[in-house]
Design an enzyme around this catalytic site. Structure first.
Site, PDB file in Angstrom:
ATOM      1  N   ASP A 193       0.815  -1.212   0.000  1.00 44.92           N
ATOM      2  CA  ASP A 193       0.000   0.000   0.000  1.00 44.92           C
ATOM      3  C   ASP A 193       0.847   1.260   0.000  1.00 44.92           C
ATOM      4  OD1 ASP A 193      -2.119  -1.741   0.295  1.00 44.92           O
ATOM      5  OD2 ASP A 193      -2.887  -0.828   2.138  1.00 44.92           O
ATOM      6  N   HIS A 211       3.791  -2.393   2.967  1.00 47.11           N
ATOM      7  CA  HIS A 211       3.789  -1.023   2.451  1.00 47.11           C
ATOM      8  C   HIS A 211       5.088  -0.750   1.703  1.00 47.11           C
ATOM      9  CE1 HIS A 211       0.925  -0.943   5.821  1.00 47.11           C
ATOM     10  NE2 HIS A 211       0.321   0.025   5.170  1.00 47.11           N
TER      11      HIS A 211
END
Length: 263
Positions: free
Chosen positions: A74, A219
């Protein structure tokens, strides 16, 4: 709770300051993020104006007996970590799904040009806004701008949405249905905070926590404690493979089994 009529009376009697002094703790139900979705706000119960599929698929993992797993990243792309993630995945011929922030993709398009070819790219909003606190118009703007940026810079439109922080309101579901999106959460996350002082430990931990059909959250930008994942990404992928797992995109994972949850 203060009624609308009582609030108007307070305003008329003493002005905004007096009404705020007397009623602020009680009127939070009318204004701000705690307000009720009166007149179809950010969490509508229905969708009288929309007529598409009539449902949205929301998944955390899928049920499958095959040893498949989806690794997701992400918040990128950003120049700090995204190239390192892509380099590690390329070196191991491994797939992942990237939920990108549109304005970051727009700003860093040259950084990732052609590099998402083996991977899947999903919508993570234009500016990483909390969709659960926004009405349909603002949700639609966040998703449309990111959708168009992905179509332009990646060369194919997204079919998946991950709301920032996993915050999900009714307006997000109705707009996701308009776009034909499946909403993807996660069933496992990289537990970077546990291994800041033991970097190698995240390799074993990720493999031990993994289950067939899992969606793993990571991430490719953010605070420095997340670097323990990036620094050990090759080991993480190898560790998962050593346990017999195959890394696939989220859409490939969905095709291998039935989602556990629909909304």
């Amino acid at each position: 709770m203060v009624s609308r009529r009582e609030l108007v009376r307070l305003l008329a009697a003493g002005g905004v300051g007096a009404a705020a002094a007397v009623a602020v703790p009680k009127v939070r139900g009318l204004f701000g993020p705690d307000r009720l979705p009166l007149d179809g706000g950010y969490a509508p119960a229905g969708n009288e104006l929309g007529w598409h599929k009539g449902s949205v698929r929301v998944l955390w993992h899928v049920t499958t007996e095959r040893p498949l797993i989806a690794l997701t990243f992400d918040d990128g792309p950003e120049p700090d970590w995204t190239p390192r993630v892509l380099d590690a995945l390329d070196a191991l011929d491994a797939k992942a799904t990237f939920f990108v922030v549109g304005e970051r993709l727009e700003r860093n398009a040259a950084l990732v040009r052609g590099r998402y070819a083996r991977h899947e790219v999903g919508n993570h909003t234009w500016a990483h806004k909390d969709l659960a606190q926004r009405d349909e118009k603002k949700v639609r703007d966040q998703l449309r701008r990111c959708h168009d940026a992905i179509a332009e810079h990646v060369g194919r439109p997204p079919t998946l949405l991950r709301p920032p922080w996993g915050h999900l309101g009714g307006s997000t579901l109705t707009v996701a249905e308009e776009f034909g999106y499946d909403v993807v959460m996660w069933s496992q996350r990289m537990r970077e905070n546990l291994f800041v002082k033991n970097p190698g430990g995240i390799v074993a931990d990720t493999a031990e926590q993994a289950r067939p059909g899992a969606v793993i959250l990571a991430h490719d930008t953010g605070p420095d404690d997340r670097l323990v994942c990036i620094d050990n990404l090759k080991g993480i992928v190898t560790g998962l493979r050593d346990r017999g797992f195959e890394l696939v995109t989220v859409s490939e994972l969905m095709a291998a089994g039935q989602p556990v949850t629909t909304a």
